[in-house]
Design a protein around this motif. Structure first.
Motif, short mmCIF file in Angstrom:
data_model
loop_
_atom_site.label_atom_id
_atom_site.label_comp_id
_atom_site.label_asym_id
_atom_site.label_seq_id
_atom_site.Cartn_x
_atom_site.Cartn_y
_atom_site.Cartn_z
N ARG A 1 -17.85 -7.09 -4.75
CA ARG A 1 -16.65 -6.57 -3.90
C ARG A 1 -15.88 -7.46 -3.21
O ARG A 1 -14.61 -7.23 -2.94
CB ARG A 1 -17.50 -5.45 -2.98
CG ARG A 1 -16.35 -4.91 -1.99
CD ARG A 1 -17.06 -3.85 -0.94
NE ARG A 1 -17.84 -2.75 -1.76
CZ ARG A 1 -17.37 -1.67 -2.17
NH1 ARG A 1 -16.10 -1.25 -2.20
NH2 ARG A 1 -17.89 -0.50 -2.95
N ALA B 1 -7.18 -4.03 -11.48
CA ALA B 1 -6.40 -3.39 -10.69
C ALA B 1 -4.83 -3.88 -10.65
O ALA B 1 -3.65 -3.23 -10.49
CB ALA B 1 -6.85 -3.44 -9.11
N ASP C 1 -10.97 -1.92 -4.19
CA ASP C 1 -12.44 -1.15 -4.13
C ASP C 1 -12.27 -0.01 -4.85
O ASP C 1 -13.47 0.37 -5.20
CB ASP C 1 -12.19 -0.93 -2.34
CG ASP C 1 -12.56 -2.16 -1.51
OD1 ASP C 1 -13.07 -2.97 -1.97
OD2 ASP C 1 -11.92 -2.01 -0.38
N HIS C 2 -11.20 0.57 -5.18
CA HIS C 2 -11.22 1.85 -6.11
C HIS C 2 -11.78 1.56 -7.42
O HIS C 2 -12.36 2.37 -8.05
CB HIS C 2 -9.79 2.14 -6.34
CG HIS C 2 -8.80 1.33 -7.11
ND1 HIS C 2 -8.33 0.30 -6.70
CD2 HIS C 2 -8.25 1.59 -8.27
CE1 HIS C 2 -7.48 -0.43 -7.50
NE2 HIS C 2 -7.36 0.36 -8.53
N MET D 1 -0.61 3.90 -6.56
CA MET D 1 -1.70 3.28 -7.14
C MET D 1 -1.75 3.65 -8.65
O MET D 1 -1.89 4.94 -8.93
CB MET D 1 -3.05 3.47 -6.60
CG MET D 1 -4.00 2.46 -7.44
SD MET D 1 -3.76 0.62 -7.31
CE MET D 1 -4.29 0.40 -5.56
N ARG E 1 0.74 -1.35 0.01
CA ARG E 1 -0.03 0.08 0.04
C ARG E 1 0.93 1.13 0.13
O ARG E 1 0.27 2.44 -0.03
CB ARG E 1 -0.93 -0.05 1.09
CG ARG E 1 -2.02 -1.24 1.13
CD ARG E 1 -2.80 -0.93 0.28
NE ARG E 1 -3.86 -2.27 -0.05
CZ ARG E 1 -4.59 -2.38 -0.90
NH1 ARG E 1 -4.61 -1.49 -2.16
NH2 ARG E 1 -5.47 -3.42 -0.85
N ALA F 1 -3.55 4.14 -12.03
CA ALA F 1 -5.12 3.85 -12.21
C ALA F 1 -5.46 4.55 -13.42
O ALA F 1 -5.92 5.81 -13.34
CB ALA F 1 -5.81 4.34 -10.88
N ASP G 1 -15.70 0.87 -6.60
CA ASP G 1 -16.33 1.98 -6.19
C ASP G 1 -16.55 2.93 -7.40
O ASP G 1 -17.45 3.95 -7.59
CB ASP G 1 -15.42 2.82 -5.11
CG ASP G 1 -15.32 2.14 -3.78
OD1 ASP G 1 -16.41 1.56 -3.79
OD2 ASP G 1 -14.55 2.45 -2.93
N GLY G 2 -15.88 2.85 -8.36
CA GLY G 2 -15.85 3.79 -9.62
C GLY G 2 -16.84 2.95 -10.82
O GLY G 2 -16.89 3.83 -11.90
N SER H 1 -8.55 1.03 -14.09
CA SER H 1 -9.57 1.38 -12.97
C SER H 1 -11.07 1.52 -13.45
O SER H 1 -11.84 1.83 -12.45
CB SER H 1 -9.08 2.48 -12.15
OG SER H 1 -8.91 3.72 -13.27
#
Length: 284
Positions: free
Chosen positions: A58, A36, A65-66, A10, A6, A12, A69-70, A41
């Motif tokens: 999910r 990912a 999650d990105h 990232m 992390r 994307a 979520d998008g 993304s």
């Protein structure tokens, strides 16, 4: 997750991935994870069968999650393509028509070139059961197909997305053979290190009567040296081998490591450092 850091930035960006009427939330989640993995993304869904949002998607996305979520949902395919300049459609079946057909490598390079030139690009994937219809493919600019077994050509949707995502990322590397990380820098051992190890090995084998009959020793020694000079050992590898050899050569259950300093080891050290009588036979 294994392999996830992390602290790294990232990635994307890149083509939009369009799934036409995907059926299972789990498959959508695995698509998000594949995207990912390779820096994509933007995921667009055209009338997903089980609706949206999806907790199953999910969960299957494994922290992507990105992407989840998008997600944007569209009522029809033309709406999902409206803002794109160039779209490729993936299929495993021959199609009638006039569209160019490319493999994933060439298609990935072209998508990257168009994206770098400021175009908005997308990759279209069909349903799990039967892929894209001819009408849907007609909305794309080109077709991309994979070199698969013609008798077993059907790919899971996440597999197909993974392949195209990989080709996308690879085509953006300075060299397509680049990797995310490399092995340690290894220094080749000098001949001094190598010959020292071979001399020690010869002495240890002599003590144990390996060279029998004595008249065959030169040839046997040539063979040993030929085998051990071929790998191109590094300094660290030679030190490891010397440590193993020392343990086998100088220590025994009757005189284990730490109990005393073996006489043969002491004599060998004196000779190595130029002390004592180098003519003494350390093999006795």
């Amino acid at each position: 997750m294994a392999g996830t850091n992390r602290d790294n930035p990232m990635i994307a960006e890149g083509p939009a991935v369009i799934l036409v009427e995907p059926q299972l939330g789990e498959n959508i989640g695995m698509v998000a994870r594949a995207m990912a993995n390779f820096g994509l993304s933007e995921l667009r869904l055209v009338t997903p069968r089980d609706g949206w949002p999806s907790e199953k998607a999910r969960a299957a996305a494994s922290k992507a999650d990105h992407v989840i979520d998008g997600v944007v949902v569209f009522d029809d395919l033309p709406s999902a393509l409206t803002d794109l300049n160039f779209v490729v459609a993936t299929t495993a079946r021959p199609r009638d028509g006039f569209k160019p057909v490319r493999g994933p490598v060439e298609s990935g390079r072209q998508l990257h070139a168009r994206h770098a030139g400021g175009q908005r690009v997308g990759i279209m994937f069909g349903r799990e059961r039967f892929g894209l219809s001819n009408e849907e493919i007609s909305l794309a600019d080109e077709i991309v197909t994979f070199p698969v077994n013609p008798a077993f050509a059907s790919l899971n949707i996440a597999q197909a997305v993974l392949l195209m995502s990989y080709e996308w990322m690879k085509s953006g590397l300075e060299s397509e053979t680049d990797t995310a990380f490399s092995g340690p820098e290894l220094t080749p051992a000098s001949k001094e290190h190598l010959h020292g190890f071979l001399d020690h090995l010869e002495a240890a084998l002599d003590v144990r009567g390996y060279f029998r009959p004595p008249s065959k020793k030169p040839k046997m020694l040539d063979n040993v040296r030929a085998v051990l000079t071929r790998p191109g050992f590094t300094v660290k590898e030679i030190k490891l081998l010397r440590g193993i050899l020392s343990s086998l050569d100088y220590f025994s259950p009757k005189q284990p490591r730490g109990s005393a300093y073996p006489d043969r080891k002491a004599m060998a050290d004196r000779i190595i450092h130029g002390e004592g009588d180098a003519g003494n036979d350390v093999n006795e």
